[in-house]
Design a protein around this motif. Sequence first.
Motif, mmCIF file in Angstrom:
data_model
loop_
_atom_site.group_PDB
_atom_site.id
_atom_site.type_symbol
_atom_site.label_atom_id
_atom_site.label_comp_id
_atom_site.label_asym_id
_atom_site.label_seq_id
_atom_site.Cartn_x
_atom_site.Cartn_y
_atom_site.Cartn_z
ATOM 1 N N ARG A 123 26.482 7.497 47.650
ATOM 2 C CA ARG A 123 25.455 8.436 48.100
ATOM 3 C C ARG A 123 25.443 9.502 47.017
ATOM 4 N NH1 ARG A 123 25.753 14.160 49.033
ATOM 5 N NH2 ARG A 123 24.138 14.710 50.509
ATOM 6 N N HIS A 157 25.958 16.484 57.440
ATOM 7 C CA HIS A 157 26.907 17.597 57.340
ATOM 8 C C HIS A 157 26.264 18.904 56.896
ATOM 9 C CE1 HIS A 157 26.301 15.896 53.441
ATOM 10 N NE2 HIS A 157 26.824 16.973 52.892
ATOM 11 N N ASP A 158 24.952 18.892 56.693
ATOM 12 C CA ASP A 158 24.265 20.108 56.243
ATOM 13 C C ASP A 158 23.335 20.678 57.292
ATOM 14 O OD1 ASP A 158 25.360 20.009 53.670
ATOM 15 O OD2 ASP A 158 23.769 18.669 52.954
ATOM 16 N N PHE A 172 22.774 24.892 42.683
ATOM 17 C CA PHE A 172 23.205 25.178 44.060
ATOM 18 C C PHE A 172 23.947 26.509 44.068
ATOM 19 C CE2 PHE A 172 25.282 24.224 48.207
ATOM 20 C CZ PHE A 172 24.136 23.934 48.919
ATOM 21 N N HIS A 174 26.563 18.428 39.378
ATOM 22 C CA HIS A 174 27.377 19.578 38.970
ATOM 23 C C HIS A 174 28.847 19.269 39.187
ATOM 24 C CE1 HIS A 174 26.021 20.045 43.213
ATOM 25 N NE2 HIS A 174 27.306 20.181 43.407
ATOM 26 N N ASP A 202 33.269 24.499 48.195
ATOM 27 C CA ASP A 202 32.173 23.900 48.963
ATOM 28 C C ASP A 202 32.699 22.613 49.633
ATOM 29 O OD1 ASP A 202 29.715 23.456 50.085
ATOM 30 O OD2 ASP A 202 28.789 22.658 48.261
ATOM 31 N N TYR A 259 32.313 19.320 47.614
ATOM 32 C CA TYR A 259 31.103 19.136 46.797
ATOM 33 C C TYR A 259 31.218 19.935 45.493
ATOM 34 C CZ TYR A 259 28.940 16.278 50.337
ATOM 35 O OH TYR A 259 28.652 15.235 51.194
ATOM 36 N N VAL A 296 29.043 13.291 43.301
ATOM 37 C CA VAL A 296 28.395 14.561 42.951
ATOM 38 C C VAL A 296 28.255 14.582 41.431
ATOM 39 C CG1 VAL A 296 28.485 17.058 43.256
ATOM 40 C CG2 VAL A 296 29.618 15.572 44.914
ATOM 41 N N ARG A 356 30.054 20.700 61.544
ATOM 42 C CA ARG A 356 31.185 20.015 60.899
ATOM 43 C C ARG A 356 32.467 20.128 61.711
ATOM 44 N NH1 ARG A 356 30.163 22.410 54.749
ATOM 45 N NH2 ARG A 356 28.247 21.221 54.367
ATOM 46 N N GLU A 398 20.275 11.641 47.566
ATOM 47 C CA GLU A 398 19.875 12.839 48.309
ATOM 48 C C GLU A 398 18.809 13.537 47.465
ATOM 49 O OE1 GLU A 398 21.657 16.952 50.236
ATOM 50 O OE2 GLU A 398 22.099 16.432 48.173
ATOM 51 N N ARG A 433 26.952 25.892 58.138
ATOM 52 C CA ARG A 433 27.149 24.446 58.244
ATOM 53 C C ARG A 433 28.462 24.082 58.946
ATOM 54 N NH1 ARG A 433 26.002 22.652 52.208
ATOM 55 N NH2 ARG A 433 27.502 24.338 51.926
ATOM 56 N N ASP A 484 24.629 12.948 45.456
ATOM 57 C CA ASP A 484 24.390 14.330 45.851
ATOM 58 C C ASP A 484 23.354 14.994 44.931
ATOM 59 O OD1 ASP A 484 25.641 16.511 47.579
ATOM 60 O OD2 ASP A 484 25.768 17.429 45.610
ATOM 61 N N MET A 485 22.438 15.721 45.507
ATOM 62 C CA MET A 485 21.440 16.520 44.772
ATOM 63 C C MET A 485 20.834 15.783 43.574
ATOM 64 S SD MET A 485 22.757 20.434 44.979
ATOM 65 C CE MET A 485 21.337 21.011 44.088
ATOM 66 N N GLN A 530 29.205 26.036 41.061
ATOM 67 C CA GLN A 530 28.889 24.617 40.840
ATOM 68 C C GLN A 530 27.948 24.467 39.640
ATOM 69 O OE1 GLN A 530 27.716 24.592 44.939
ATOM 70 N NE2 GLN A 530 29.072 22.882 45.442
HETATM 71 C C1 GLC Z 1 24.294 18.569 48.914
HETATM 72 C C2 GLC Z 1 25.367 18.374 49.955
HETATM 73 C C3 GLC Z 1 25.861 19.717 50.406
HETATM 74 C C4 GLC Z 1 26.454 20.423 49.226
HETATM 75 C C5 GLC Z 1 25.436 20.530 48.101
HETATM 76 C C6 GLC Z 1 26.088 20.934 46.804
HETATM 77 O O1 GLC Z 1 23.156 19.111 49.434
HETATM 78 O O2 GLC Z 1 24.876 17.598 51.000
HETATM 79 O O3 GLC Z 1 26.798 19.625 51.432
HETATM 80 O O4 GLC Z 1 26.875 21.710 49.597
HETATM 81 O O5 GLC Z 1 24.790 19.309 47.842
HETATM 82 O O6 GLC Z 1 26.833 19.879 46.283
#
Ligand code: GLC
Length: 574
Positions: A233, A364-365, A199, A136, A93, A96, A133, A443, A302, A439, A235-236, A203
Amino acid sequence: MRPMKNRCCRKSGRYLLICCLLGFMTTSAAGNAKAYPWWCATTVYQIYPRSFFDSSGDGIGDLQGIIEKLDYIRELGFETIWISPFFKSPQQDFGYDISDYYDIAPEYGDMATCERLIRAVHQRGMKVVFDLVMNHTSAEHPWFKDSALSAYSDRADWYVWRTGKGKNNRRPPNNWKSVLGGSAWIYHPQRKQFYYAAFLPFQPDLNYYNPQVKEAMFDVVRFWLRKGVDGFRLDMFNAIYEDSSFQDNPFCLRLIPSEENPDGFFQQYRYNLNHEKSFAFATELRAVVEEFHEPERFLVGEVFGPPATLKRFCDYQGRKGLHAVFLFQTLSVRFTAPALRALVESFEKEFPDPFIPVYAFSNHDRKRSFSRLGESMEKARLLALFQFTVRGIPFTYYGEELGMPQSNIPMRAAKDPLAQRFRWIPQFLIRWAGQSLNRDECRTPMLWNDQAHAGFCHPACTPWLPVSDCYSEINVERQKADEHSLLNFYKRILHLRRQITALQTGRMEVASHLCSTRIFAYYRSDESGKYLVILNMSNKSVKPAYSGGELLLSTHASNGAFMQPWEGRLVCFH
Ligand code: GLC
């Protein structure tokens, strides 16, 4: 001599008195002026490292490439950069999926380059935010490999394992779906149990009920903060905790989740998203980053859900959590005056000072904003004027300052694992819905110039994703030379914002008397002055009902009584 001395004394006495008074007045004025932390007033530029600038000649952007382009970002006027993950990862990913939080993926550089990057940012008086991140890891992470060995391994409960239901325990333990739809449970033949992945299947979610997991992740946080990183930042972040009862989620009639409501795929994500414990966790994480205070560090999450719910990540039962959260309604808001006004009013209602909303229109998403705006430079300028003058933290995704469009990459050619998962959906349906499930399309490499590969990498190498066809018209070099380009508009508004404290942290008030179906207008003010931002969000000329003031900036370099279609103005009232 004596009288003279006396006169002098009298004079200097008066002088002293005046100085004291002035001193008192200025300190009390300064005392009134609220001191805002740096992250409240900052502007953030998001870098997707794989696509920014390749310095090594492998067609993949890297950390040294970022160092080489820092002056570009600083000259534009941004103060902070956020870099998407570049840690060791199998790149399923694209970062990520982390397999070592303490190491750098070799295609991006090494630890020494990363440290140089942090220093280079700070030398320019800027800040750097990393992507963390925590929800996961990659299934390739040694923690997961150990955990998957057996229910008795050292890290057996570092992840969310459950025994399946039915004959041979081969049916998922409950009905929870991943945020992409489909069961969130993946059977692991070695452990003969299911693990949970919010996700994608590679992961696996960490189990934060286990204090060892928390400590391990807090150590990661401390490691990078010690290296001087200014924040993260996250993530999730709304998926950190799941309910320990593992009850089934209730049925609901929604198919497609939205930014406002993560329920979808006919399920309410009651027990696996936005869990009470995730709000509380934000306060624990805040306490960890507060161990480092010079300078203060920043956490932005996020998360998905209605603003009132998301606020709980920032303020949980009166305790401080994250400094800010993304409010992704920005990614789908209609570009009309009433829609923008409603968005601002809802954010202001839920995130009044000292809270602060986040305004991001691309990332980026998601589909690039320039394409959502119908590739209109006029609208892109208007959106920029809004983004850098509304009360909030603006996040700009690399290339947004050029009007970089979304590319068109067929699903079958996609590298993005999400696109691979949804490959079965007919492309025409996705386009018809105005969406992008690939995506890769947002990118593609940054457009630096009109040379081979838009100057992203050496002419002899192949960029990891195809360069957008538009690069001979849309690129940094060309826009730098064109006074009327979007890039130069970004520069002007960013530089004005840096000079005018009211635009950074001033009060925000919707100018209702000027608002209409075509116009959205608001004031920003503090002790330095009062500023009006007026946006004509229509394809008609309009005569707004304001008078006086000094025009500081117009998206159309016009100054008449009539505003042109899609024109925005910034006016100062002293
Ligand atoms: C978040 C990220 C995304 C990633 C996902 C899993 O949404 O912005 O790009 O694939 O988490 O980590």
